[in-house]
Motif scaffolding. Structure first.
Motif, PDB file in Angstrom:
ATOM      1  N   VAL A 218       2.660  14.636  11.152  1.00 43.26           N
ATOM      2  CA  VAL A 218       2.006  14.415   9.860  1.00 43.26           C
ATOM      3  C   VAL A 218       1.037  15.553   9.583  1.00 43.26           C
ATOM      4  O   VAL A 218       0.142  15.830  10.385  1.00 43.26           O
ATOM      5  N   LEU A 219       1.207  16.208   8.436  1.00 47.86           N
ATOM      6  CA  LEU A 219       0.310  17.283   8.023  1.00 47.86           C
ATOM      7  C   LEU A 219      -0.811  16.757   7.127  1.00 47.86           C
ATOM      8  O   LEU A 219      -1.956  17.184   7.249  1.00 47.86           O
ATOM      9  N   ARG A 220      -0.496  15.843   6.240  1.00 48.15           N
ATOM     10  CA  ARG A 220      -1.498  15.167   5.403  1.00 48.15           C
ATOM     11  C   ARG A 220      -1.021  13.750   5.137  1.00 48.15           C
ATOM     12  O   ARG A 220       0.192  13.502   5.064  1.00 48.15           O
ATOM     13  N   LEU A 221      -1.985  12.847   4.977  1.00 44.95           N
ATOM     14  CA  LEU A 221      -1.650  11.456   4.679  1.00 44.95           C
ATOM     15  C   LEU A 221      -2.672  10.947   3.673  1.00 44.95           C
ATOM     16  O   LEU A 221      -3.863  10.908   3.960  1.00 44.95           O
ATOM     17  N   ILE A 222      -2.180  10.580   2.484  1.00 49.25           N
ATOM     18  CA  ILE A 222      -3.056  10.177   1.379  1.00 49.25           C
ATOM     19  C   ILE A 222      -2.621   8.809   0.872  1.00 49.25           C
ATOM     20  O   ILE A 222      -1.460   8.627   0.478  1.00 49.25           O
ATOM     21  N   ARG A 223      -3.538   7.846   0.857  1.00 47.22           N
ATOM     22  CA  ARG A 223      -3.216   6.558   0.241  1.00 47.22           C
ATOM     23  C   ARG A 223      -3.452   6.682  -1.261  1.00 47.22           C
ATOM     24  O   ARG A 223      -4.558   6.994  -1.697  1.00 47.22           O
ATOM     25  N   VAL A 224      -2.428   6.407  -2.043  1.00 48.47           N
ATOM     26  CA  VAL A 224      -2.511   6.618  -3.490  1.00 48.47           C
ATOM     27  C   VAL A 224      -2.551   5.320  -4.279  1.00 48.47           C
ATOM     28  O   VAL A 224      -2.837   5.345  -5.481  1.00 48.47           O
ATOM     29  N   ALA A 225      -2.277   4.182  -3.644  1.00 48.37           N
ATOM     30  CA  ALA A 225      -2.327   2.909  -4.373  1.00 48.37           C
ATOM     31  C   ALA A 225      -2.454   1.748  -3.400  1.00 48.37           C
ATOM     32  O   ALA A 225      -1.958   1.799  -2.270  1.00 48.37           O
ATOM     33  N   ILE A 226      -3.151   0.699  -3.844  1.00 50.43           N
ATOM     34  CA  ILE A 226      -3.204  -0.585  -3.155  1.00 50.43           C
ATOM     35  C   ILE A 226      -2.785  -1.629  -4.177  1.00 50.43           C
ATOM     36  O   ILE A 226      -3.459  -1.817  -5.196  1.00 50.43           O
ATOM     37  N   GLY A 227      -1.655  -2.298  -3.932  1.00 47.08           N
ATOM     38  CA  GLY A 227      -1.125  -3.226  -4.931  1.00 47.08           C
ATOM     39  C   GLY A 227      -0.974  -2.510  -6.253  1.00 47.08           C
ATOM     40  O   GLY A 227      -0.433  -1.407  -6.326  1.00 47.08           O
ATOM     41  N   PRO A 228      -1.492  -3.095  -7.347  1.00 48.64           N
ATOM     42  CA  PRO A 228      -1.344  -2.475  -8.670  1.00 48.64           C
ATOM     43  C   PRO A 228      -2.398  -1.406  -8.966  1.00 48.64           C
ATOM     44  O   PRO A 228      -2.340  -0.774 -10.016  1.00 48.64           O
ATOM     45  N   LEU A 229      -3.340  -1.196  -8.056  1.00 48.53           N
ATOM     46  CA  LEU A 229      -4.436  -0.253  -8.303  1.00 48.53           C
ATOM     47  C   LEU A 229      -4.088   1.122  -7.766  1.00 48.53           C
ATOM     48  O   LEU A 229      -3.886   1.294  -6.560  1.00 48.53           O
ATOM     49  N   ALA A 230      -4.053   2.121  -8.655  1.00 45.23           N
ATOM     50  CA  ALA A 230      -3.741   3.491  -8.263  1.00 45.23           C
ATOM     51  C   ALA A 230      -5.014   4.319  -8.111  1.00 45.23           C
ATOM     52  O   ALA A 230      -6.013   4.084  -8.797  1.00 45.23           O
ATOM     53  N   LEU A 231      -4.968   5.294  -7.218  1.00 41.86           N
ATOM     54  CA  LEU A 231      -6.095   6.213  -7.028  1.00 41.86           C
ATOM     55  C   LEU A 231      -6.374   6.990  -8.303  1.00 41.86           C
ATOM     56  O   LEU A 231      -7.526   7.217  -8.675  1.00 41.86           O
TER      57      LEU A 231
ATOM     58  N   LYS B 114       0.863  -1.172   0.000  1.00 43.04           N
ATOM     59  CA  LYS B 114       0.000   0.000   0.000  1.00 43.04           C
ATOM     60  C   LYS B 114       0.901   1.225   0.000  1.00 43.04           C
ATOM     61  O   LYS B 114       1.825   1.323   0.801  1.00 43.04           O
ATOM     62  N   THR B 115       0.611   2.153  -0.920  1.00 43.31           N
ATOM     63  CA  THR B 115       1.479   3.309  -1.134  1.00 43.31           C
ATOM     64  C   THR B 115       0.787   4.582  -0.668  1.00 43.31           C
ATOM     65  O   THR B 115      -0.381   4.810  -0.996  1.00 43.31           O
ATOM     66  N   TYR B 116       1.530   5.389   0.072  1.00 41.13           N
ATOM     67  CA  TYR B 116       0.999   6.621   0.656  1.00 41.13           C
ATOM     68  C   TYR B 116       1.893   7.802   0.293  1.00 41.13           C
ATOM     69  O   TYR B 116       3.120   7.649   0.191  1.00 41.13           O
ATOM     70  N   HIS B 117       1.282   8.964   0.132  1.00 34.75           N
ATOM     71  CA  HIS B 117       2.011  10.217   0.059  1.00 34.75           C
ATOM     72  C   HIS B 117       1.724  10.978   1.354  1.00 34.75           C
ATOM     73  O   HIS B 117       0.556  11.193   1.704  1.00 34.75           O
ATOM     74  N   VAL B 118       2.796  11.337   2.046  1.00 36.01           N
ATOM     75  CA  VAL B 118       2.665  11.888   3.394  1.00 36.01           C
ATOM     76  C   VAL B 118       3.409  13.220   3.482  1.00 36.01           C
ATOM     77  O   VAL B 118       4.612  13.286   3.206  1.00 36.01           O
ATOM     78  N   GLN B 119       2.683  14.266   3.856  1.00 32.42           N
ATOM     79  CA  GLN B 119       3.312  15.558   4.089  1.00 32.42           C
ATOM     80  C   GLN B 119       3.714  15.644   5.558  1.00 32.42           C
ATOM     81  O   GLN B 119       2.877  15.436   6.446  1.00 32.42           O
ATOM     82  N   VAL B 120       4.996  15.902   5.805  1.00 37.73           N
ATOM     83  CA  VAL B 120       5.515  15.941   7.174  1.00 37.73           C
ATOM     84  C   VAL B 120       6.038  17.330   7.500  1.00 37.73           C
ATOM     85  O   VAL B 120       6.307  18.145   6.609  1.00 37.73           O
ATOM     86  N   ASP B 121       6.197  17.603   8.800  1.00 40.07           N
ATOM     87  CA  ASP B 121       6.543  18.952   9.258  1.00 40.07           C
ATOM     88  C   ASP B 121       8.042  19.181   9.370  1.00 40.07           C
ATOM     89  O   ASP B 121       8.494  19.991  10.192  1.00 40.07           O
ATOM     90  N   CYS B 122       8.827  18.478   8.571  1.00 33.39           N
ATOM     91  CA  CYS B 122      10.273  18.654   8.600  1.00 33.39           C
ATOM     92  C   CYS B 122      10.831  18.271   7.240  1.00 33.39           C
ATOM     93  O   CYS B 122      10.091  17.852   6.349  1.00 33.39           O
ATOM     94  N   ARG B 123      12.153  18.421   7.095  1.00 35.09           N
ATOM     95  CA  ARG B 123      12.837  17.994   5.868  1.00 35.09           C
ATOM     96  C   ARG B 123      13.810  16.883   6.265  1.00 35.09           C
ATOM     97  O   ARG B 123      14.966  17.157   6.615  1.00 35.09           O
ATOM     98  N   PRO B 124      13.369  15.635   6.226  1.00 34.49           N
ATOM     99  CA  PRO B 124      14.216  14.539   6.708  1.00 34.49           C
ATOM    100  C   PRO B 124      15.436  14.302   5.822  1.00 34.49           C
ATOM    101  O   PRO B 124      15.338  14.366   4.594  1.00 34.49           O
TER     102      PRO B 124
END
Length: 230
Positions: free
Chosen positions: A195-208, A126-136
């Motif tokens: 975490v500022l935003r957390l978006i799931r963009v894909a599950i296995g081969p299926l993309a949002l 499962k693939t997520y795009h996550v906006q965080v409050d720092c620059r790691p």
């Protein structure tokens, strides 16, 4: 058996049995664990014969602030409010997204298919795009990949990479091959990352993809099979 036929959830089926609303071959049963053969026995709910429901598979772009639940004791909006006018049969969520998270959510009345996607031993990415409050930096990214133990559970990510950076924050791509409760939030919090935003963009081969927020669509037969294989 009611849940396997796609009529309702497992908990709803157990409640219906205990309430005496289910009969097998005309006899009321009250034991939810009683084996039932739908091909040889006549199953009825509230006096109406039960047959396997048409299998339905949908993808929903869950908005932030919406609860993944059929009902909420605090009266908050649920994902089922987005489906009310569609005339769909009972559908159960395939996995979860917490209230503050958004993105791809699957729902289906095919409980076997759903279990294949959610059981930890199957390791569906499962693939997520996550906006965080720092620059790691790379050292911090390596720590996230290595994981932590929190409340007795090991939390780690298969992939953690930087998508883009701002002056004070960054967007990360995070891939999990299992999903524990609030997995990403807990993993990041262990390293003092907010975490500022957390978006799931894909599950296995299926993309949002371009599915608008709050909207849903039926999966194609090819997509259902690809997820089954995934």
């Amino acid at each position: 058996m009611l849940s396997k036929l796609g009529v309702c959830s497992r908990s709803q089926a157990e409640q219906a049995v205990r309430e005496g609303r289910v009969t097998v071959d005309g006899r009321c049963i009250r034991d939810p664990e009683r084996p039932t053969d739908a091909e040889r026995e006549r199953l009825a709910l509230d006096g109406r014969p039960v047959a396997a429901a048409e299998r339905v598979y949908i993808a929903l772009n869950k908005p932030r602030g919406v609860v993944v639940s059929a009902a909420d004791e605090r009266g908050r909006d649920t994902v089922y409010g987005l489906l009310e006018a569609a005339g769909l049969p009972w559908l159960g969520p395939v996995g979860r997204l917490d209230r503050a998270s958004e993105g791809l959510l699957l729902l289906s009345n095919d409980t076997g298919w759903a279990a294949g996607l959610t059981e930890p031993r199957h390791h569906v990415d499962k693939t997520y795009h996550v906006q965080v409050d720092c620059r790691p930096d790379e050292a911090l990214l390596a720590k996230l990949r290595a994981g932590v133990v929190d409340a007795g559970e090991r939390l780690a990510a298969v992939v953690v990479s930087v998508l883009r950076e701002g002056e004070k924050n960054a967007w990360l791509e995070v891939v999990l091959d299992e999903g524990r409760n609030r997995h990403i939030r807990r993993l990041l919090a262990a390293h003092d990352i907010g975490v500022l935003r957390l978006i799931r963009v894909a599950i296995g081969p299926l993309a949002l993809g371009e599915l608008p927020k709050g909207q849903w669509r039926h999966l194609t037969a090819d997509e259902v099979q690809a997820l089954r294989r995934g």
